[in-house]
Design an enzyme around this catalytic site. Structure first.
Site, PDB file in Angstrom:
ATOM      1  N   HIS A  47       0.838  -1.205   0.000  1.00  0.00           N
ATOM      2  CA  HIS A  47       0.000   0.000   0.000  1.00  0.00           C
ATOM      3  C   HIS A  47       0.873   1.255   0.000  1.00  0.00           C
ATOM      4  CE1 HIS A  47      -3.724  -2.221   0.388  1.00  0.00           C
ATOM      5  NE2 HIS A  47      -3.245  -2.874   1.420  1.00  0.00           N
ATOM      6  N   ARG A  75       7.572  -5.844   3.093  1.00  0.00           N
ATOM      7  CA  ARG A  75       6.290  -6.425   2.707  1.00  0.00           C
ATOM      8  C   ARG A  75       6.128  -6.320   1.191  1.00  0.00           C
ATOM      9  NH1 ARG A  75       0.158  -5.003   4.756  1.00  0.00           N
ATOM     10  NH2 ARG A  75       0.606  -2.929   3.904  1.00  0.00           N
ATOM     11  N   ASP A  89      16.942 -11.470  -3.044  1.00  0.00           N
ATOM     12  CA  ASP A  89      18.207 -11.269  -3.751  1.00  0.00           C
ATOM     13  C   ASP A  89      18.860  -9.925  -3.431  1.00  0.00           C
ATOM     14  OD1 ASP A  89      18.045 -13.748  -4.901  1.00  0.00           O
ATOM     15  OD2 ASP A  89      17.688 -13.050  -6.949  1.00  0.00           O
ATOM     16  N   GLU A 153      -5.890 -12.093   7.220  1.00  0.00           N
ATOM     17  CA  GLU A 153      -6.612 -10.825   7.140  1.00  0.00           C
ATOM     18  C   GLU A 153      -8.113 -10.982   6.912  1.00  0.00           C
ATOM     19  OE1 GLU A 153      -4.165  -7.743   5.003  1.00  0.00           O
ATOM     20  OE2 GLU A 153      -3.389  -9.527   3.995  1.00  0.00           O
ATOM     21  N   ASP A 179      -8.115  -5.112   6.931  1.00  0.00           N
ATOM     22  CA  ASP A 179      -8.806  -6.054   6.054  1.00  0.00           C
ATOM     23  C   ASP A 179      -9.700  -6.997   6.835  1.00  0.00           C
ATOM     24  OD1 ASP A 179      -7.994  -5.651   3.190  1.00  0.00           O
ATOM     25  OD2 ASP A 179      -6.015  -5.759   4.079  1.00  0.00           O
TER      26      ASP A 179
END
Length: 266
Positions: A47, A75, A89, A153, A179
């Protein structure tokens, strides 16, 4: 050898880790808030208008702080093996994956974190995670220092909580209040009593299942309640909200106050 993931080991030993949520995609901000001394800093891309190149700079900025040992948690925008590979990576050791609904999706996340034959993570060459190829033990030992956090969520995910927690390779389970409130029929009301009850129950169940519970809770009283119930990794502030609230407060004091006498010196 891969860098020791103190955050992962703290969760495994039952310690609480207090964090800050970062939605501002700025390495400058990342270094600033890392210096505050939080145990962990969440770098958001779900977000937030953020992506791999900026997250790389943010990881470097958090590592650059000369005093704090804040651990960066990234995230990704989704539980996707390509995104997981790219963030690992560039050196992320802890990922928080959104919207994990069941044990199958949790197992897919674990697989994306691990090299074959235990997983499907693609083999990179001289990448930042392996000190640009200088760490010849990275492939063999990296799994020991990678930490996987999954988000539950929805009501459906809560019904699958014990099955998700039983997946080997899941280190912690994060409850998403926003959520979850929408899933329960209370959109925009994460502090609704029914939602709070569901969160409290989930924290206890996650801890009973042997995994670390986590949550974002900027209401201090409620955050302390979650910690008392057994939540281990708790983000208690968000950089965007800190800036917004402070900015709004200053504007309100000056724009809504009587005009001050003019100082002729300036």
């Amino acid at each position: 050898m891969p860098q020791i993931n103190h955050f992962k080991h703290a969760l495994a030993s039952g310690q609480s880790q207090i964090g800050i949520w970062s939605s501002l995609p700025s390495p400058y901000v990342s270094e600033l808030i890392a210096g505050s001394g939080f145990d962990w800093v969440l770098l958001d891309t779900e977000h937030s208008p953020n992506d791999v190149p900026i997250v790389l700079q943010q990881l470097q900025a958090v590592a650059a702080d000369r005093v704090s040992r804040s651990h960066p948690v990234v995230r990704p925008a989704w539980n996707d093996p390509v995104l997981i590979k790219r963030y690992l990576d560039i050196g992320a050791q802890t990922l928080l994956l959104p919207f994990v609904q069941n044990a199958g999706e949790a197992r897919a996340a674990v697989s994306a974190m691990r090299y074959a034959p235990r997983g499907v993570r693609g083999m990179g060459g001289s990448m930042r995670a392996s000190h640009f190829g200088r760490d010849d033990r990275y492939v063999a030992d990296s799994e020991n220092e990678l930490c996987l956090l999954v988000q539950v969520e929805t009501q459906e995910a809560l019904e699958q909580l014990e099955d998700i927690a039983a997946v080997d390779g899941v280190d912690g389970i994060f409850i998403g209040p926003a959520d979850l409130s929408a899933s329960m029929g209370y959109p925009g009301q994460p502090m609704h009593p029914a939602v709070s009850k569901a969160i409290d129950d989930a924290i206890v169940r996650i801890r009973a299942a042997g995994k670390a519970p986590g949550i974002l809770m900027v209401n201090e009283e409620r955050a302390r309640q979650c910690l008392a119930l057994g939540a281990q990794f708790v983000a208690v502030a968000m950089d965007l909200l800190l800036l917004r609230n402070a900015s709004d407060a200053v504007a309100a004091r000056f724009l809504n106050a009587p005009a001050a006498p003019r100082n002729s010196t300036y």
